[in-house]
Structure formats: C-alpha cells, structure tokens
Design a protein around this motif. Structure first.
Motif, PDB file in Angstrom:
ATOM      1  N   ALA A  33       0.825  -1.211   0.000  1.00  0.00           N
ATOM      2  CA  ALA A  33       0.000   0.000   0.000  1.00  0.00           C
ATOM      3  C   ALA A  33       0.860   1.262   0.000  1.00  0.00           C
ATOM      4  CB  ALA A  33      -0.934  -0.009   1.214  1.00  0.00           C
ATOM      5  N   PHE A  34       1.910   1.272   0.826  1.00  0.00           N
ATOM      6  CA  PHE A  34       2.792   2.448   0.850  1.00  0.00           C
ATOM      7  C   PHE A  34       3.520   2.611  -0.483  1.00  0.00           C
ATOM      8  CE2 PHE A  34       2.897   2.364   5.646  1.00  0.00           C
ATOM      9  CZ  PHE A  34       2.338   3.622   5.789  1.00  0.00           C
ATOM     10  N   GLY A  35       4.007   1.529  -1.044  1.00  0.00           N
ATOM     11  CA  GLY A  35       4.723   1.609  -2.312  1.00  0.00           C
ATOM     12  C   GLY A  35       3.853   2.141  -3.435  1.00  0.00           C
ATOM     13  N   LEU A  36       2.650   1.602  -3.546  1.00  0.00           N
ATOM     14  CA  LEU A  36       1.747   2.028  -4.612  1.00  0.00           C
ATOM     15  C   LEU A  36       1.183   3.419  -4.338  1.00  0.00           C
ATOM     16  CD1 LEU A  36       0.367   1.244  -7.238  1.00  0.00           C
ATOM     17  CD2 LEU A  36      -1.394   0.102  -5.894  1.00  0.00           C
ATOM     18  N   GLY A  37       0.739   3.648  -3.106  1.00  0.00           N
ATOM     19  CA  GLY A  37       0.114   4.926  -2.770  1.00  0.00           C
ATOM     20  C   GLY A  37       1.063   6.103  -2.878  1.00  0.00           C
ATOM     21  N   LEU A  38       2.257   5.967  -2.321  1.00  0.00           N
ATOM     22  CA  LEU A  38       3.207   7.074  -2.370  1.00  0.00           C
ATOM     23  C   LEU A  38       3.728   7.306  -3.783  1.00  0.00           C
ATOM     24  CD1 LEU A  38       5.186   6.500   0.948  1.00  0.00           C
ATOM     25  CD2 LEU A  38       3.542   8.311   0.453  1.00  0.00           C
ATOM     26  N   SER A  39       3.821   6.248  -4.583  1.00  0.00           N
ATOM     27  CA  SER A  39       4.241   6.421  -5.978  1.00  0.00           C
ATOM     28  C   SER A  39       3.210   7.225  -6.759  1.00  0.00           C
ATOM     29  CB  SER A  39       4.450   5.061  -6.645  1.00  0.00           C
ATOM     30  OG  SER A  39       5.504   4.368  -6.032  1.00  0.00           O
ATOM     31  N   VAL A  40       1.949   6.968  -6.520  1.00  0.00           N
ATOM     32  CA  VAL A  40       0.894   7.725  -7.196  1.00  0.00           C
ATOM     33  C   VAL A  40       0.888   9.176  -6.710  1.00  0.00           C
ATOM     34  CG1 VAL A  40      -1.613   7.920  -7.450  1.00  0.00           C
ATOM     35  CG2 VAL A  40      -0.505   5.702  -7.703  1.00  0.00           C
ATOM     36  N   ALA A 115       9.916 -12.044   6.029  1.00  0.00           N
ATOM     37  CA  ALA A 115       9.220 -11.773   4.770  1.00  0.00           C
ATOM     38  C   ALA A 115       8.305 -10.561   4.915  1.00  0.00           C
ATOM     39  CB  ALA A 115       8.422 -12.998   4.335  1.00  0.00           C
ATOM     40  N   GLY A 116       7.566 -10.488   6.017  1.00  0.00           N
ATOM     41  CA  GLY A 116       6.667  -9.353   6.221  1.00  0.00           C
ATOM     42  C   GLY A 116       7.406  -8.037   6.349  1.00  0.00           C
ATOM     43  N   TYR A 117       8.462  -8.026   7.171  1.00  0.00           N
ATOM     44  CA  TYR A 117       9.248  -6.800   7.354  1.00  0.00           C
ATOM     45  C   TYR A 117       9.958  -6.408   6.065  1.00  0.00           C
ATOM     46  CZ  TYR A 117       8.614  -7.633  12.378  1.00  0.00           C
ATOM     47  OH  TYR A 117       8.088  -7.845  13.621  1.00  0.00           O
ATOM     48  N   SER A 118      10.405  -7.386   5.309  1.00  0.00           N
ATOM     49  CA  SER A 118      11.106  -7.120   4.063  1.00  0.00           C
ATOM     50  C   SER A 118      10.187  -6.464   3.039  1.00  0.00           C
ATOM     51  CB  SER A 118      11.672  -8.426   3.509  1.00  0.00           C
ATOM     52  OG  SER A 118      12.297  -8.220   2.287  1.00  0.00           O
ATOM     53  N   LEU A 119       8.976  -6.984   2.918  1.00  0.00           N
ATOM     54  CA  LEU A 119       8.030  -6.384   1.969  1.00  0.00           C
ATOM     55  C   LEU A 119       7.617  -4.988   2.426  1.00  0.00           C
ATOM     56  CD1 LEU A 119       5.684  -9.313   0.891  1.00  0.00           C
ATOM     57  CD2 LEU A 119       7.844  -8.557  -0.090  1.00  0.00           C
ATOM     58  N   PHE A 120       7.475  -4.810   3.742  1.00  0.00           N
ATOM     59  CA  PHE A 120       7.124  -3.486   4.250  1.00  0.00           C
ATOM     60  C   PHE A 120       8.223  -2.475   3.938  1.00  0.00           C
ATOM     61  CE2 PHE A 120       7.297  -0.292   7.648  1.00  0.00           C
ATOM     62  CZ  PHE A 120       6.067   0.303   7.458  1.00  0.00           C
ATOM     63  N   SER A 121       9.460  -2.828   4.235  1.00  0.00           N
ATOM     64  CA  SER A 121      10.556  -1.884   4.000  1.00  0.00           C
ATOM     65  C   SER A 121      10.762  -1.636   2.508  1.00  0.00           C
ATOM     66  CB  SER A 121      11.849  -2.392   4.639  1.00  0.00           C
ATOM     67  OG  SER A 121      12.280  -3.575   4.021  1.00  0.00           O
ATOM     68  N   SER A 122      10.562  -2.643   1.702  1.00  0.00           N
ATOM     69  CA  SER A 122      10.689  -2.479   0.259  1.00  0.00           C
ATOM     70  C   SER A 122       9.638  -1.512  -0.278  1.00  0.00           C
ATOM     71  CB  SER A 122      10.547  -3.835  -0.425  1.00  0.00           C
ATOM     72  OG  SER A 122      10.532  -3.704  -1.815  1.00  0.00           O
ATOM     73  N   GLY A 123       8.398  -1.712   0.118  1.00  0.00           N
ATOM     74  CA  GLY A 123       7.330  -0.828  -0.356  1.00  0.00           C
ATOM     75  C   GLY A 123       7.496   0.600   0.136  1.00  0.00           C
ATOM     76  N   LEU A 124       7.885   0.750   1.396  1.00  0.00           N
ATOM     77  CA  LEU A 124       8.057   2.094   1.950  1.00  0.00           C
ATOM     78  C   LEU A 124       9.213   2.823   1.274  1.00  0.00           C
ATOM     79  CD1 LEU A 124       7.024   4.102   4.072  1.00  0.00           C
ATOM     80  CD2 LEU A 124       8.694   3.141   5.655  1.00  0.00           C
ATOM     81  N   SER A 125      10.314   2.147   1.058  1.00  0.00           N
ATOM     82  CA  SER A 125      11.455   2.824   0.437  1.00  0.00           C
ATOM     83  C   SER A 125      11.171   3.180  -1.020  1.00  0.00           C
ATOM     84  CB  SER A 125      12.719   1.976   0.554  1.00  0.00           C
ATOM     85  OG  SER A 125      12.575   0.760  -0.116  1.00  0.00           O
ATOM     86  N   VAL A 126      10.504   2.310  -1.756  1.00  0.00           N
ATOM     87  CA  VAL A 126      10.161   2.629  -3.142  1.00  0.00           C
ATOM     88  C   VAL A 126       9.141   3.768  -3.188  1.00  0.00           C
ATOM     89  CG1 VAL A 126       9.019   1.751  -5.225  1.00  0.00           C
ATOM     90  CG2 VAL A 126      10.763   0.404  -4.090  1.00  0.00           C
ATOM     91  N   GLY A 127       8.172   3.753  -2.284  1.00  0.00           N
ATOM     92  CA  GLY A 127       7.188   4.830  -2.266  1.00  0.00           C
ATOM     93  C   GLY A 127       7.812   6.185  -1.970  1.00  0.00           C
ATOM     94  N   LEU A 128       8.687   6.233  -0.978  1.00  0.00           N
ATOM     95  CA  LEU A 128       9.333   7.503  -0.643  1.00  0.00           C
ATOM     96  C   LEU A 128      10.279   7.961  -1.756  1.00  0.00           C
ATOM     97  CD1 LEU A 128      10.065   6.947   3.154  1.00  0.00           C
ATOM     98  CD2 LEU A 128       8.320   8.413   2.122  1.00  0.00           C
TER      99      LEU A 128
END
Length: 187
Positions: A33-40, A115-128
C-alpha cells in the motif's frame, strides 16, 4: 470513576511485542500500500507542477503544448514503478497459509516475520523514492516548459536534466527489488 492504575501485563507491552504481534501478511500488505500509494502521490505532484507551468507558459508560446507533454509522461512513470513493485510484492505473498488459525509445531516464524518486514521496507522505500522522483521530475518539467517558451533551443538541454530526475525512481525500484529478494513466506 477516576483514573485507575493499570496493573495487568497488557498495559506493560513493549514495542517489540507490538511489532511481532502484527501479522507478517499485514506488514507485507502495508508495504504494498505504501509503495503504490506514495508512488501515485509522487506522480500526481509532479504532474501538477509540470502541468500548471505548461499551461501558463503555453499562453505566451502555444507551440510548446504538445512537445512538453513528454514531461507529464516522465512524471507518470513514477506511478508505473509503484504498480510494478506492487505486482512483484503481491507475487511474493502468494497463497501461503492465510486464514489458518494454527500453525505447525516446526513453523519457521523468523522466516515468516522476515518476509513481512522485508516487503514493508521495500514498499516504503520505493514509495518515498518515487515521491522524491515525482517532485524532482515535476520541477524539472516545469523549468523545461518555461525555458522552452522563452527559447526553443533549450528544450532538449533541460529534458536531459529531467531524465536524470526520472532515474531516481528507477534506482528506487531496483533497491526495492533487492530488499524483497529473499522474502519468502513459508508454505
């Protein structure tokens, strides 16, 4: 009915308990959600910056309208990077064991939470990263439209700067893919 002191163990929870008692699937979906939302958001912000300058500068020089739409396309690319990441991260989650109330005795919880923390950090860093990329592409696109309205020979020179700003989003998605590379939910 005044303030009563909390004496139960639930009132003394620490942050590590909070972080480990949230579902790893929840962490993964929050990252998506963070990755997609922040990218938009980054794409929209860049389009707003570029579009407002383009419309204003086109009053003086109507010839720049169609040529400078490339700047809007560069801004939109940051949203596409977020969509690509969301698809990749969703494929990492897969079907797994969602919905099961009990896990086997030999369950690998460290892999599950990694796996959960990895996906969270990946999405957050890509979104930012894509927020920063969208804003920088928007500023460069705005400058490109204004400069092109003044002197047509400046368009290509400033467009190169805009390409460098767009590369920030590409670097972000590469880092996000590397971050989520070893994230595998146990099945």
């Amino acid at each position: 009915m005044g303030y009563e002191a909390c004496t139960t163990d639930a009132c003394n929870a620490s942050y590590d308990e909070v972080l480990t008692h949230l579902s790893p699937y929840g962490w993964g979906y929050m990252g998506i959600a963070f990755g997609l939302g922040l990218s938009v958001v980054g794409a929209a912000w860049g389009i707003w910056l570029t579009g407002s300058s383009l419309v204003g500068a086109a009053i003086k020089a109507p010839r720049i309208r169609s040529k400078n739409l490339i700047s809007v396309i560069f801004c939109e690319a940051t949203a596409i990077y977020g969509v690509i990441l969301a698809i990749l991260l969703l494929s990492k989650i897969g079907d797994g064991v969602k919905g099961k109330s009990e896990y086997p005795e030999d369950w690998n919880y460290s892999q599950f939470y990694f796996a959960g923390y990895s996906l969270f950090s990946s999405g957050l860093s890509v979104g930012l990263t894509n927020v920063a990329s969208g804003i920088s592409v928007g500023i460069a696109g705005s400058s490109c439209a204004l400069a092109d309205a003044q002197d047509g020979s400046l368009f290509v020179k400033i467009l190169i700067v805009e390409i460098f700003a767009s590369a920030l989003g590409i670097f972000g998605i590469i880092v996000g893919i590397i971050q989520s590379n070893d994230a595998d939910y146990p099945s």
